[in-house]
Design an enzyme around this catalytic site. Structure first.
Site, PDB file in Angstrom:
ATOM      1  N   ASP A   1       0.833  -1.214   0.000  1.00  0.00           N
ATOM      2  CA  ASP A   1       0.000   0.000   0.000  1.00  0.00           C
ATOM      3  C   ASP A   1       0.861   1.255   0.000  1.00  0.00           C
ATOM      4  OD1 ASP A   1      -2.481  -1.446   0.309  1.00  0.00           O
ATOM      5  OD2 ASP A   1      -1.749  -1.929   2.321  1.00  0.00           O
ATOM      6  N   HIS A   2       2.137   1.053   0.200  1.00  0.00           N
ATOM      7  CA  HIS A   2       3.035   2.220   0.341  1.00  0.00           C
ATOM      8  C   HIS A   2       4.206   2.026  -0.615  1.00  0.00           C
ATOM      9  CE1 HIS A   2       5.921   5.040   2.190  1.00  0.00           C
ATOM     10  NE2 HIS A   2       4.896   5.591   2.769  1.00  0.00           N
ATOM     11  N   PHE A   3       4.041   2.259  -1.964  1.00  0.00           N
ATOM     12  CA  PHE A   3       2.795   2.729  -2.566  1.00  0.00           C
ATOM     13  C   PHE A   3       2.355   1.687  -3.590  1.00  0.00           C
ATOM     14  CE2 PHE A   3       5.279   6.365  -1.178  1.00  0.00           C
ATOM     15  CZ  PHE A   3       4.351   7.105  -0.467  1.00  0.00           C
TER      16      PHE A   3
END
Lengths: 164, 132
Positions: A33-35
């Site tokens: 999610d990052h990223f």
């Protein structure tokens, strides 16, 4: 304690300095999610990893008699970023250690590349047996992993060439 | 021997570093908590930096008082610092302006005693010889 953001100590000079490494893996969930599509290790976790390197250095210098908590990060500068497959090296230097706290300076690198620099103020809280034992046992685990003579000596091992 | 101006300049620099301030925010009368936004953990940081910048040793509780937040009934009663508390402050921390504080000795007013000038006074005495 499972919140480890260092994988191994590779050098440990009691009361003076320590060097730890962190291998970044794509298996770390947050990186997805990052990223999305471009995994980058969050800066906050680099700050945490440097703090753990310095915090255990300080805790050991005080014989694990009090609980060390990160109280303040007066300075942090990022120069670059880290991605899966990178090995981060955290170098911590103990600038001050006393009954109620300590100051540590830390530098993170990937190979020769400068990643981040930070300064920490730690506070020493009254002993909480389970938690200080946790910090101590981490250093013992490092000893089991054969993470260098100096680590072994700091963790109470019988290394003749240990601390300097 | 450092002059008062030199000590003040260095104290200002110390506070700018510790609290992330601009030079002109620091004035002699400024209070650390009220005006400069210091929090409790900053006091530890300030002590570390003063020790380093002036090459002095500051024993625990010598610059900033300790034990007045806790419920020590001899020192603090009903939110007010007791007579005994005031005389302890006077003897243990002579660099504080206790006369002013004694007029309204609410515990929360103690922090108003922590001014930039107070630190300068402390360091000056400390450098002049031994305990401030």
């Amino acid at each position: 304690m499972r919140w480890f953001w260092i994988d191994r100590f590779v050098e440990f000079h009691s009361g003076a300095s320590a060097r730890a490494i962190k291998n970044v893996s794509l298996a770390e969930e947050h990186l997805h999610d990052h990223f999305p599509g471009y995994p980058v290790m969050p800066g906050s976790l680099i700050i945490e990893g440097m703090a753990q390197t310095g915090g255990i250095l300080l805790a050991e210098s005080l014989k694990f008699e009090s609980l060390i908590v990160m109280a303040k990060v007066p300075k942090v500068v990022f120069h670059s970023w880290a991605v899966p497959g990178d090995t981060l090296t955290y170098e911590a230097k103990l600038l001050d250690a006393r009954e109620d706290g300590g100051v540590v300076e830390c530098v993170a690198r990937i190979g020769e590349r400068l990643l981040a620099e930070a300064e920490y103020v730690f506070a020493c809280l009254p002993n909480s047996q389970s938690k200080t034992a946790c910090q101590e046992s981490f250093l013992k685990t490092m000893q089991l992993l054969g993470a260098g003579d100096s680590v072994a000596a700091a963790a109470g091992g019988a290394s003749p060439s240990g601390t300097n | 021997m450092a002059t008062a101006d030199e000590i003040y300049a260095k104290v200002r620099e110390t506070l700018v570093e510790a609290l992330g301030l601009d030079d002109d925010e620091v004035t002699p009368e400024a209070t650390l908590v009220g005006d400069l936004g210091a929090e409790s953990i900053d006091f530890l940081d300030i002590v570390f930096r003063l020790e380093k910048n002036f090459s002095i040793k500051i024993p625990k509780g010598e610059l900033f008082p300790e034990g007045f937040n806790a419920a020590d009934a001899n020192l603090v009663k009903d939110g007010l610092v007791t007579e005994q508390g005031i005389s302890e402050l006077r003897s243990r921390l002579p660099h504080l302006d206790i006369d002013k504080f004694a007029k309204n000795p609410k515990v929360e007013n103690i922090q108003d005693l922590f001014t930039v000038q107070m630190i300068v006074n402390y360091v000056q005495k400390k450098l002049a010889g031994g305990a401030a």
